[in-house]
Scaffold this motif. Structure first.
Motif, mmCIF file in Angstrom:
data_model
loop_
_atom_site.group_PDB
_atom_site.id
_atom_site.type_symbol
_atom_site.label_atom_id
_atom_site.label_comp_id
_atom_site.label_asym_id
_atom_site.label_seq_id
_atom_site.Cartn_x
_atom_site.Cartn_y
_atom_site.Cartn_z
ATOM 1 N N GLU A 81 -0.295 28.871 -72.027
ATOM 2 C CA GLU A 81 -1.599 28.381 -71.578
ATOM 3 C C GLU A 81 -2.131 27.344 -72.583
ATOM 4 O O GLU A 81 -2.731 26.343 -72.211
ATOM 5 C CB GLU A 81 -2.555 29.574 -71.487
ATOM 6 N N ILE A 82 -1.884 27.606 -73.854
ATOM 7 C CA ILE A 82 -2.319 26.679 -74.905
ATOM 8 C C ILE A 82 -1.437 25.438 -74.929
ATOM 9 O O ILE A 82 -1.904 24.326 -75.148
ATOM 10 C CB ILE A 82 -2.253 27.391 -76.282
ATOM 11 N N ASN A 83 -0.144 25.647 -74.700
ATOM 12 C CA ASN A 83 0.818 24.554 -74.830
ATOM 13 C C ASN A 83 1.937 24.752 -73.807
ATOM 14 O O ASN A 83 2.944 25.408 -74.079
ATOM 15 C CB ASN A 83 1.382 24.560 -76.261
ATOM 16 N N PRO A 84 1.772 24.164 -72.609
ATOM 17 C CA PRO A 84 2.714 24.417 -71.511
ATOM 18 C C PRO A 84 4.132 23.928 -71.803
ATOM 19 O O PRO A 84 5.063 24.334 -71.120
ATOM 20 C CB PRO A 84 2.115 23.620 -70.338
ATOM 21 N N ARG A 85 4.309 23.068 -72.814
ATOM 22 C CA ARG A 85 5.642 22.514 -73.089
ATOM 23 C C ARG A 85 6.408 23.325 -74.124
ATOM 24 O O ARG A 85 7.518 22.960 -74.511
ATOM 25 C CB ARG A 85 5.514 21.057 -73.534
#
Lengths: 222, 222
Positions: A185-189
């Motif tokens: 959620e914070i960093n989808p990658r």
């Protein structure tokens, strides 16, 4: 407050400049630089000990160790046959690019992958680019699955998340799916690996990933 | 560098002044202030959840929670019937006395023991007095028995060391005697408790200790 902010911006600006120089210099020598960040005791050094065996005969590995005090981590890595240099910050809570730059002549050019183990701290290191090509954050199962949102910057700025100490999962309330979902959620990658350097679970996949990421860097730089 | 050092000294000087005011104000109201410091996930909030039950009917407890982001810890403590206030630092790696001072009017006077749970970080919080009477550092067994010398300031400035997550010891290489010996080498006056907030091991002894330390403060201030 204004004066404090100006000074912090000076520090970060200078750090960024040196980090860019490190990235260019190491790229030119084919050295893939990996910055490892985590809380104290999340398993950074144990991971490096395990990788020393797995990368042997595949990549020439070297390590820069960052700690506030002691040579302990460098000694552990050297005992696995990997060249290691220790930075002791003498109180400072993170590594800065200038500390790494100073060691690069000693590291030399006969290296394919250079790990920088940051000071054990899930907060401050996230603010400092060290010239790495890959930023890896470790979250160990005993720390709890609620950490990504509590310490978001480390997760936001990393490309890889390692959920470490998977061998302890049977004894803990840690929910792997929750930790993954929250981090994404914070960093989808984020690329996520669940592993245990003690049992070896997940370690081959991560070692293969590092090898292919280094090859990708070489192709991109060519 | 000189300018940076001057500014840091200003910040620490101001912090110290506010911390002294907090210590005097809370002492005057009979509030025993405890500063909890540790790495992320060493068990500070779980300790407070456990103490909520053990101190109930014996001391009126309140909590100030420090985190970079989220209200999660305050919510967990409130769910145990203990009043709690959340400070979110928005990136800062430690609490400062001014953040605590701002909350004291809300905390009021009907409190016997006020815990301040610092940001999860074994480095930076050690440099900031929050006006506490007792500084407690937690080291959890999964973090490893080699941490005191690697992060000495937290251990040097604390009066109490809690070796937490004792329930996990059978699954870990953590050597309790080594951790104790190393911590005592840094700080021979440390009082050490081995405990598990999950099984309750050692928790009664620590709760009794807090009650007697508060009584000692009251006698000293009288």
């Amino acid at each position: 407050m204004k004066k404090q902010i100006d000074i912090l911006q000076d520090i970060l600006g200078t750090n960024q400049k040196i980090a860019r120089e490190i990235r260019a210099a190491c790229g030119g020598k084919g050295i893939f630089v990996v910055n490892l960040m985590s809380s104290p005791g999340a398993g950074k050094t144990t991971l490096l000990e395990s990788l020393a065996g797995l990368l042997k005969d595949r990549l020439r590995m070297a390590v820069i160790e960052g700690d506030i005090e002691t040579e302990r981590d460098a000694e552990r890595v050297r005992a696995k046959g990997v060249p290691a240099w220790q930075i002791t910050t003498g109180g400072a809570c993170h590594l800065e690019a200038r500390m790494v730059a100073r060691l690069l002549p000693a590291v030399g050019a006969d290296v394919d992958i250079l790990f920088i183990e940051n000071v054990g701290n899930l907060v401050c290191p996230a603010g400092y680019d060290l010239g790495e090509r890959l930023r890896v954050v470790l979250l160990s199962s005993p720390e709890g699955d609620d950490k990504p949102k509590k310490y978001p910057k480390a997760f936001r700025t990393a490309q890889v998340l390692l959920l470490t100490k998977a061998d302890l999962l049977p004894h803990l309330p840690f929910d792997v799916q929750r930790a993954k979902a929250e981090a994404l959620e914070i960093n989808p990658r984020l690329q996520i690996f669940v592993l245990s350097a003690v049992t070896g679970e997940g370690m081959n996949a991560f070692a293969d990933f590092l090898i292919s990421e280094r090859a990708r860097m070489r192709d991109a730089d060519a």
